[in-house]
Design an enzyme around this catalytic site. Structure first.
Site, short mmCIF file in Angstrom:
data_model
loop_
_atom_site.label_atom_id
_atom_site.label_comp_id
_atom_site.label_asym_id
_atom_site.label_seq_id
_atom_site.Cartn_x
_atom_site.Cartn_y
_atom_site.Cartn_z
N CYS A 22 0.81 -1.22 0.00
CA CYS A 22 0.00 0.00 0.00
C CYS A 22 0.85 1.27 0.00
O CYS A 22 0.33 2.37 -0.22
CB CYS A 22 -0.94 0.00 1.21
SG CYS A 22 -2.32 -1.16 1.02
N ASP A 72 -8.63 -3.94 -5.23
CA ASP A 72 -7.35 -3.53 -4.64
C ASP A 72 -6.24 -4.44 -5.15
O ASP A 72 -6.39 -5.66 -5.16
CB ASP A 72 -7.42 -3.60 -3.11
CG ASP A 72 -6.58 -2.53 -2.44
OD1 ASP A 72 -5.42 -2.34 -2.88
OD2 ASP A 72 -7.06 -1.89 -1.50
N HIS A 143 -8.38 -11.51 -14.44
CA HIS A 143 -7.78 -10.97 -15.66
C HIS A 143 -6.29 -10.78 -15.42
O HIS A 143 -5.86 -10.39 -14.34
CB HIS A 143 -8.42 -9.63 -16.01
CG HIS A 143 -7.92 -9.05 -17.30
ND1 HIS A 143 -8.21 -9.61 -18.52
CD2 HIS A 143 -7.15 -7.96 -17.56
CE1 HIS A 143 -7.64 -8.90 -19.48
NE2 HIS A 143 -6.98 -7.90 -18.93
N SER A 144 -5.50 -11.06 -16.47
CA SER A 144 -4.04 -10.96 -16.35
C SER A 144 -3.46 -10.29 -17.59
O SER A 144 -3.99 -10.44 -18.69
CB SER A 144 -3.42 -12.34 -16.16
OG SER A 144 -3.70 -13.17 -17.28
#
Length: 367
Positions: A22, A72, A143-144
């Protein structure tokens, strides 16, 4: 359980990223300036949007159910692929808990260098899947794309009753502020990356970051929670500033009462502070009152600057910050102690005023 697989030997995932976890978030000042340009969306069923910088969106679909939606992802904060997957997933799932909900569906978000061993990616995804399973949710795809810097996270859908949503505003005068994890992950991870952290600190930060906020939320929901957020990339003071501003509240933080990770004060004094902490300090400065903050001397272990670094340290997969009526706080704390939390719970402050005026944060030595 951890990775420690042969495939990770010689590969330090944190070396691929300038900022990890983060701490890689865009600074709050920049982010707020960008969001101001977006059009305002209006829908009577949209119960929580992005206007108050809350942890997730909430949309009412029936009288007794609302959908929580969040997303995230971030760059590696640890070197072990499996642990990275666990941390990223726990961090993403936390947004649902911070809204008072239950995670139900998760989708993987992946960016991965084509030259790296695919088995490393497999371990990252396995770590994330294990945390999704622990949360009682289901992983249904994702998804990549290829990228030079590894990134991983989740899009998470959860459910909550429309009348039981936690928001990052609404704290009331007299509320006690309870934090369910100790602070220091940004600074400790910086020390780990510099190979200057003790084994105790390194173990503790992994344990804290991989712990779900599920148990904290399930305990808190038995009480009246006036406001809640999870403490992540903007640090304790950054997320307190959102709560104070949105609630028109004056909040007191007792810096000596906050639970900190082992060794973090010493690492901060050594200058092992991530850049995000300084962006967070700049952002909260207009709301900050340190007039009676006297934490110099042996009893507190260092100068005021160190404590500001700690309170602004960007956290990865941090704890829930709960605003609870004073008459209920003691029972909640007793229950946290009774159930055996994996992390350290502390009373970090109090709401002095609310509902009028501008948000304000007062820093004090302690009670």
């Amino acid at each position: 359980m951890n990775g420690n697989t042969p495939l990770s030997d010689g590969i330090r995932l944190t070396q691929f990223a300038k900022h990890g976890g983060c701490a890689a978030k865009i600074g709050p000042d920049t982010l707020s300036r960008v969001l101001e340009r977006l059009p305002k969306f209006s829908d009577p069923s949209l119960l929580v949007g992005f206007e108050t910088s809350d942890d997730a969106a909430v949309y009412k679909v029936a009288d007794d159910i609302a959908v929580i939606q969040t997303l995230d992802f971030f760059t590696p904060v640890v070197d072990d692929p499996y642990t990275f997957g666990q941390v990223a997933a726990a961090n993403a799932l936390s947004d649902v808990y911070a809204m008072g909900g239950e995670p139900k569906i998760a989708l993987n978000i992946v960016e991965f260098p084509g030259e790296l061993d695919p088995d490393i990616l497999g371990e990252i995804l396995r770590g994330g899947a294990d945390k999704v399973h622990e949360a009682g949710a289901v992983l249904v795809g994702g998804h990549s794309i290829q990228d030079d810097v590894p990134k991983y996270g989740l899009s998470v859908t959860g459910f909550v009753h429309p009348d039981k949503i936690y928001k990052n505003y609404g704290c009331r005068e007299g509320d006690v502020l309870i934090l369910t994890k100790q602070l220091g992950s940004g600074i400790v991870n910086t020390a780990v990356k510099a190979q200057m952290a003790s084994e105790e600190s390194a173990r503790e930060v992994i344990r804290v970051m991989t712990t779900l906020n599920r148990k904290a939320k399930e305990t808190a929901q038995k009480y009246n929670v006036h406001a809640c957020t999870d403490v992540t990339g903007f640090g304790l003071l950054g997320h307190c500033s959102e709560m104070a501003s949105a609630s028109g509240a004056q909040i007191r933080i007792n810096v000596g009462d906050v639970a900190y990770m082992h060794g973090v004060k010493e690492y901060a004094q050594m200058g092992l502070v991530p850049g995000g902490a300084y962006r967070n300090r700049k952002h909260v400065a207009p709301l900050l009152d340190t007039g009676n903050l006297d934490v110099t001397g042996e009893d507190m272990g260092g100068p005021d600057e160190v404590w500001l670094d700690l309170l602004c340290d960007p956290q990865t997969s941090g704890g829930l910050l709960l605003a609870v009526p004073e008459e209920e706080a003691g029972n909640m704390l007793e229950e946290f102690a009774r159930i055996g939390m994996e992390t350290e719970v502390s009373v970090v402050g109090k709401v002095l005023k609310s509902g009028s005026g501008n948000g304000r944060i007062c820093l004090r030595k302690g009670k």
